[in-house]
Design an enzyme around this catalytic site. Sequence first.
Site: not given
Length: 372
Positions: A108, A175, A178, A180, A228, A339-340
């Site tokens: 990414q 990316h 979010h 950024y 993304r 993910g987590r």
Amino acid sequence: MEGILLDISSALFQPFSIGSLTLPNRIVMAPMTRAFSPDGVPGPNVAAYYRRRAENGVGLIVTEGTLINHPAAGSHPDWPNIHGEDALQGWSKVVDAVHKAGGRIIPQLWHIGMMRNIGDPPNPEVRPIGPSGLSLSGVQVTEPMSDSEISAVIDAYAQGAANAQRLGFDGLEIHGAHGYLIDQFLWENTNRRTDRYGGDLVRRTRFAAEVVAACRRAVGPGFPIVFRFSQWKTGHYTVKLAENPDQLAKLLAPLTDAGVDMFHCSTRRYWEPEFEGSPLNLAGWTKKLTGKPTITVGSVGLDGDVVSSLSEGKGAQATHIQLLMERLENEEFDLVAVGRALLADPEWAAKIREGRLSELIPYTPEALNTLV
């Protein structure tokens, strides 16, 4: 429960192809920042971390964010770079380890923009950059990016893309989510420019589209490019770039035209509809509007959304994913990013496939402290 899950889960383990890339199943390891690469160089522990997911059946690994070759790209000395001889050698070993385990992996490409604070490492003398020099909360921190700065950053993305291809990665992800840098251009709260990179929704996509186009030129046709994006921003979870499907179509069209092969649609809870009047989530709408394959993501395999769990200082229990399977069977989206749940349990994919739900390891914040 376990037998029912296995019957429904067949779609999750069907192969999928995009460009030159064929995946054995629909499970994607979501990108998660880990900060275990001293001076930006991923070592053997990082290679082993990704290898474990590959050998346990993850179809596609998206690495943690890798910083492009720009001095203000990051704000932590242990975030990995996608430039520099040492970092590239480290990533080459990661790619080899994943491929030997039968996996597929893409990096990414990342620049955090105004999410960087003045004085942050690894280059404390460098000021953060953004379309209008505004923080996500609207505070004027620096001057807007100049045309030459914009061109330099676009070139750095293209260099990162070329490096990814040269190292043997199976594609790349940009990316754009979010809050950024790329997302700061997309969002009207952080993009107040009046030149060709600002204005209405379509004009605000220009920077993102030029990044995609530069990466496409660098890698040529056939090398998969994933983009993304998200509606929400870090600390601003109710924000929407697009309030309705028509606006979303206008946002996505320039990116599709620039060379995006697949969209990775980041939401906090994959099961929530994106717009009123339809059960489709963001990935579902994106696929419908663009015709491109999509990846859904957002608390997959957990009993609550990750952001709330972290803010409350607690973990999240591994849970069944029957609803997810049904939506995948209905072709609402094509791939599923975990993910987590996968961070805590490297065998998550194998356990789901084999129906070993009772063996799933719950996610807790402590999982962030080590590379399991």
